[in-house]
Each structure stands twice: as C-alpha cells, then as structure tokens.
Design a protein around this motif. Structure first.
Motif, PDB file in Angstrom:
ATOM      1  N   LYS A 193     -37.683  16.304 -66.755  1.00 55.83           N
ATOM      2  CA  LYS A 193     -38.432  16.242 -68.095  1.00 55.83           C
ATOM      3  C   LYS A 193     -38.556  17.642 -68.599  1.00 55.83           C
ATOM      4  O   LYS A 193     -38.791  18.660 -67.974  1.00 55.83           O
ATOM      5  N   ASN A 221     -52.570  14.715 -77.032  1.00 56.41           N
ATOM      6  CA  ASN A 221     -52.718  13.408 -76.055  1.00 56.41           C
ATOM      7  C   ASN A 221     -52.832  12.217 -76.780  1.00 56.41           C
ATOM      8  O   ASN A 221     -52.637  11.247 -76.115  1.00 56.41           O
ATOM      9  N   GLN A 273     -51.845  10.931 -79.202  1.00 55.75           N
ATOM     10  CA  GLN A 273     -50.576  10.336 -79.882  1.00 55.75           C
ATOM     11  C   GLN A 273     -49.219  10.340 -78.737  1.00 55.75           C
ATOM     12  O   GLN A 273     -48.181   9.904 -79.259  1.00 55.75           O
ATOM     13  N   LYS A 274     -49.572  10.681 -77.566  1.00 58.66           N
ATOM     14  CA  LYS A 274     -48.469  11.071 -76.619  1.00 58.66           C
ATOM     15  C   LYS A 274     -47.759   9.450 -76.433  1.00 58.66           C
ATOM     16  O   LYS A 274     -46.659   9.676 -75.963  1.00 58.66           O
ATOM     17  N   SER A 275     -48.440   8.467 -76.441  1.00 58.51           N
ATOM     18  CA  SER A 275     -47.740   6.950 -76.163  1.00 58.51           C
ATOM     19  C   SER A 275     -46.451   6.756 -77.285  1.00 58.51           C
ATOM     20  O   SER A 275     -45.872   5.840 -76.958  1.00 58.51           O
ATOM     21  N   THR A 276     -46.944   7.583 -78.567  1.00 54.31           N
ATOM     22  CA  THR A 276     -45.937   7.184 -79.500  1.00 54.31           C
ATOM     23  C   THR A 276     -44.858   8.373 -79.440  1.00 54.31           C
ATOM     24  O   THR A 276     -43.622   8.324 -79.511  1.00 54.31           O
ATOM     25  N   SER A 277     -45.484   9.669 -79.339  1.00 57.51           N
ATOM     26  CA  SER A 277     -44.491  10.788 -79.432  1.00 57.51           C
ATOM     27  C   SER A 277     -43.595  11.227 -78.071  1.00 57.51           C
ATOM     28  O   SER A 277     -42.587  11.630 -78.131  1.00 57.51           O
ATOM     29  N   GLY A 278     -44.294  10.615 -77.120  1.00 53.46           N
ATOM     30  CA  GLY A 278     -43.560  10.785 -75.638  1.00 53.46           C
ATOM     31  C   GLY A 278     -43.818  12.086 -75.190  1.00 53.46           C
ATOM     32  O   GLY A 278     -43.074  12.686 -74.197  1.00 53.46           O
ATOM     33  N   SER A 298     -46.642  14.975 -73.787  1.00 53.15           N
ATOM     34  CA  SER A 298     -48.260  15.000 -73.284  1.00 53.15           C
ATOM     35  C   SER A 298     -48.377  16.633 -73.159  1.00 53.15           C
ATOM     36  O   SER A 298     -47.619  17.393 -73.118  1.00 53.15           O
ATOM     37  N   THR A 313     -42.576  12.813 -71.460  1.00 43.86           N
ATOM     38  CA  THR A 313     -42.634  11.858 -70.524  1.00 43.86           C
ATOM     39  C   THR A 313     -41.383  11.116 -70.339  1.00 43.86           C
ATOM     40  O   THR A 313     -41.701  10.261 -69.319  1.00 43.86           O
ATOM     41  N   GLU A 314     -40.383  11.428 -70.590  1.00 40.31           N
ATOM     42  CA  GLU A 314     -39.121  10.794 -70.539  1.00 40.31           C
ATOM     43  C   GLU A 314     -38.085  11.817 -69.740  1.00 40.31           C
ATOM     44  O   GLU A 314     -37.985  13.034 -70.697  1.00 40.31           O
TER      45      GLU A 314
END
Length: 557
Positions: free
Chosen positions: A130, A179, A181-186, A188, A206-207
């Motif tokens: 990552k 954080n 918006q981390k589920s959208t931006s990817g 953290s 996160t990927e």
C-alpha cells in the motif's frame, strides 16, 4: 321430639364423608374404610394402566437416547461416504483439498473442493504494498495549524474527494476530515509521534498497488503540511505502491493484491513476504487430516453407542435385567446391533486388487466389541493408499466404458448393477434403457438423469460416446453401508425407532384417557357410596334416638 329426629337425619345425610369418618353413633360401622376399599378396588385397573404408561415412557426415553447416539454416529461418518453435498451428504471429505507448502512464512494456499491435485513451483518475487506518505513534522497535534483552503485526495483510477481546512484546524482535525471520506477516497490518515513535541501526518492507501493522488487547492494546505513539494509532487514517500509478482511453474503473474485467486483454478494464494530466487513447492492433495479427524470422531460416537447397548444387556445378581436395562431383550435394539455389526465387518476388493477391511484403517474390536484405533496404521494407509480408503468407505461406481462418467448420485443409489443401452443420433443421446425399459432415465443432451420414483432416482450420468451398451455397477463401502443401515433405523421422520416412539406415544395418549376415565368414575362411585352410607348412618341414628325415647318412656312409666 319429631323435630329433633328430623334435624339429625338432615345433618348426617348432608355432611356425607366427613360425618362417616367422625361419627361414633349409629351402626358403629367404619364406613370410610369400607368406601376406600371399594374405590381402591375400582382404581386397580387404573394403577395397572399407569404402570404401563410409566414403562412406555421409560422405553420412549431409551429409544430416544438410542436414536441420538445412532444419529451422532452417522454425523461422524457422513463425510466419509464419498457422496457429494448435492446428493444429501453434508460434505465429501475425499473431495476436500488441502495445500502443503514448503515455506508457509512466504505464502499460504487455500484449495477449493475438487481442486486439481498436483504440485506447483512458486517463486514470490515481490509482494503488493500500500502506498504510504508522510507530512513534515509539526510541534503540536492539538493547536491550530494556521492553514486554510482545500485539497483533493484519492487513489489513482479511483474516486477523489475534496477536503476543506479552516485556519484554526488542528492536525487531529485534518486527520479526522480525511478519514471521514476514506471509504470513498481509499486513503486513510493517522498521526505518528516521532519524539517529544514532533508529530507527522501519515497517509496510507487502503488498496495495494494503488498510488495516492494529491492535488493542492488555493491556500496551499498540502504544501503547508509538507505532503507535496513546490511542484506538487509527493514530498515524503515512506512505502511505494507496487504490485505482487509471482512465478508459477515458470509463468510470471502480476496482480495488485497479495491474495491471488485467479492464477490457478480452485486455489487462493496469499502472499506474506518476497523471497526472490527461492522456489517453493506447493502440493495439492486430499485433506488427510479431515478424514482422520472424522474417523476419530466416529470411533468416539460408535463407542458411546456401544456403551449404551452394553448397558441394555446388563443383568442383576439374580440374572434378570438390571434396573437401567430398559431395552433388555428388545428386538429393535438387537436389529440395530446386528446391522451395525454387519456393516462394520464389510470388506472390499479395491480396483488395485487389494482386500481391505476395518483393520486396515487401524480399527479393531476389543472384548466388549468397542473400537480401538491404532494411529500409526491409520496414518500409514492415509498417506500410502487414500484411494483404497475411499473405496473401502464410500460409494463407488465402475463402468465398462471410460466414456460414461458419474456426475451426481442420490441417497437412494446403493449397491446395484445394470446394463445401459444407449442410442446416439447426431452427437446427442436420444434414449437410454435398462432391460429394454427406456422410461427409467430422462435424456438431456449427453446427460442421463434417473427418474423420480425409480431405483435410479438422483443418478446423473454423462455419456460422451456413440451408441452402445455399458455395464454399470455401484458398490457400497463400509461407511456408506453403515450410514444407510443406521438411517433406516434412526431417521427422525420415518426411521424404525421413530415409528416405535410414535406408536408408544399414541398408546400412552389412549391409555391416559382410559386411566383418567377410570379415576373419574371411581371418584363418582366414591361420591355415590358416601351419600348412600351417609343415609344409612342417618337412618341408624334416627332409629337409635327412637329407641332411646322408648327406653326413657318405659323408665318414666
């Protein structure tokens, strides 16, 4: 005097049973004891019925215990029958695969059921990582940063988000805004304390294999944090984003994840560390530990059943059945014992010509017919002859033609042999018959499906040849034969034990009704007797009073 007599009669007749118990006048007869004796005589039949009900309840309980023990035994061997889950088995342990890896610190492999057995050589040249970057150090995490503006953040190829920053926002508040918006931006954010009075903001993708993308807006917040340089490039890269690279049997494979499930059919390869230059051996084979565990569980389940059977055969010092031998000399229990014994003494000749029996698995009977397990013998045959173990335990099909294959089979298919006459036209099967009867199978392309209600129900065969005849035979191994025998007896819906339990429960319902009727009638009889004897006692008391009056009159004269 007449009035006095009338009052006494009314009292005796109305007080009934209590008067009969307490009175010392009248006849002097103990009517209460007499009534109890007569009522008890009538209740004798009810007592006998209640005793039968109690015996039935004990038998039902014993049958239920037997049923539970047998079902537990079947649960243990279900996966050893070489039947698929689609045919009613909970699992087929012979189709379950496991991977043996020469170095599990570098990678692990998970094999799906029916994955192709074999050996693979794998080199891990690079693992996926990552992307991780950091800001410059700042002296406080809780004081306003004096930065105002906005910036966009995301992962390459993904969706970016805009983060707004106010001048009094602290490092913690900027972290929290990212954080949110981390589920959208990817991406953290976290804060690392480097030393006393020194903090850095850390951004992590996160990927794996995806780079963080930053674009500074008006106000230069990212530059102020030290995340980007004057040219807008990332200033402090801690870990570069990279793909995983592995070599499988000489073929180089690149993925953006460390969990690779599309390189080899049925296998998921999880990477832990790079080991460039080192080739690891990965062997895919039958999960022997699962089969051994199932056999061990079966031994425990069988021995628990055997303990129960021995308890039911126990006698007391006088040679009669022991108090807890509820099913002593029970015909159904004898039937079960014989069926289990016959199944466990099954032997088969494998396709290699070897004669195998329970002893070849390391299982032998002791003096009480309980099973003992020799683990060394079991381990040896599992490693050296797993195909022989499968044939000994499971259901097996043999065909005179390699062009006929077994796709599925149902629980109704046991030991049977038949000849299939198959007609093929234009590459498709048009009919399949047994002994001239073509109504037993439904033809669908190359598939032959046994029809419901026939001996072939649940059987699905695939024929890839031309017209011709094929000899087919199914043989039941030890576990499959035992399961079938136990299921016929212990099935919770239509097994022999359940039928007996249902019969006894129905009988108890009827007996309870009869007993209650007898008891109700006895109580009615008690009431009638009490009233009758109360009237007799009242009449006797009246006569006694009259006699006393006559005596007094004569004395007066």
């Amino acid at each position: 005097m007449t009035t006095s007599v009338s009052t006494t009669t009314s009292t005796a007749a109305s007080t009934g049973y209590s008067t009969l118990q307490a009175s010392d006048s009248g006849t002097g007869i103990d009517y209460a004891t007499l009534i109890e004796a007569k009522v008890a005589q009538r209740l004798t039949r009810a007592d006998r019925i209640d005793a039968t009900i109690t015996e039935n309840e004990a038998t039902i309980s014993a049958y239920s215990d037997l049923q539970d023990l047998l079902l537990a035994m079947n649960d243990a061997i279900d996966g050893l029958r070489n039947r698929s889950a689609s045919t009613g088995a909970s699992e087929n342990l012979f189709s379950q695969r496991t991977a043996y890896v020469s170095d599990d610190d570098v990678l692990s492999v998970t094999a799906d059921d029916d994955a192709e057995e074999g050996t693979y050589l794998i080199e891990v040249q690079q693992i996926a990582t990552k992307h991780k970057i950091s800001s410059d150090a700042t002296s406080s995490r809780t004081e306003g940063m004096g930065l105002e503006g906005s910036f966009t953040i995301g992962l390459d190829g993904g969706e970016s988000v805009t983060v707004e920053v106010e001048s009094d926002d602290t490092l913690e508040e900027i972290r929290d805004a990212i954080n949110a918006q981390k589920s959208t931006s990817g991406v953290s954010a976290s804060i690392v304390q480097v030393d006393d009075g020194s903090y850095q903001l850390i951004l992590t993708g996160t990927e794996t294999g995806q780079e963080i993308s930053l674009t500074d807006g008006e106000g230069g917040v990212l530059a102020g944090l030290g995340l980007v340089d004057d040219d807008g490039a990332i200033a402090n890269e801690l870990v570069a984003a990279q793909d995983a690279i592995i070599v499988v049997d000489g073929v180089t494979i690149t993925r953006d994840t460390n969990s690779i499930d599309d390189a080899i059919d049925g296998l998921t390869i999880d990477l832990y560390a790079a080991s460039e230059g080192d080739t690891l051996s990965v062997e895919i084979g039958t999960d022997l530990s699962a089969i051994k565990s199932a056999l061990t569980d079966f031994v425990d389940a069988y021995n628990a059943y055997r303990d129960f059977a021995l308890q039911q055969q126990a006698t007391g010092s006088d040679g009669t059945a022991a108090d807890d031998a509820t099913l002593f000399s029970d015909s159904l229990l004898r039937q079960v014992n014989q069926a289990v014994y016959d199944a466990l003494n099954t032997s088969i000749t494998t396709s290699d010509g070897d004669l195998l029996s329970l002893a070849d698995l390391g299982l032998t009977f002791d003096s009480s017919n309980k099973l003992t397990l020799d683990e060394d013998t079991l381990n040896s045959i599992l490693i050296d002859d797993i195909d022989g173990v499968r044939e000994l335990l499971g259901l097996n099909m043999e065909s005179s033609s390699s062009q006929l294959s077994l796709l599925r089979y149902g629980d109704d298919v046991t030991a049977t042999s038949f000849t299939l006459d198959i007609t093929v036209e234009d590459g498709s099967v048009t009919s399949a018959s047994v002994n001239g009867d073509d109504s037993l199978f439904t033809v669908s392309g190359k598939r032959l499906v046994g029809k419901e209600g026939t001996a072939y129900e649940g059987l699905v065969l695939v024929w890839s040849g031309s017209s011709g005849s094929v000899d087919v035979s199914f043989s039941q191994g030890l576990a499959d034969k035992l399961y079938s025998a136990v299921e016929a007896v212990a099935d919770e819906y239509d097994g022999d034990i359940q039928a007996m339990v249902d019969k006894l429960e129905t009988e108890n319902t009827q007996l309870t009704t009869r007993s209650d009727t007898i008891k109700d009638n006895a109580e009615s009889y008690r009431t009638r007797l009490t009233a009758y004897y109360a009237r007799l006692e009242a009449a006797a008391e009246t006569a006694n009073l009259l006699l006393q009056q006559l005596t007094y009159s004569e004395d007066d004269d």
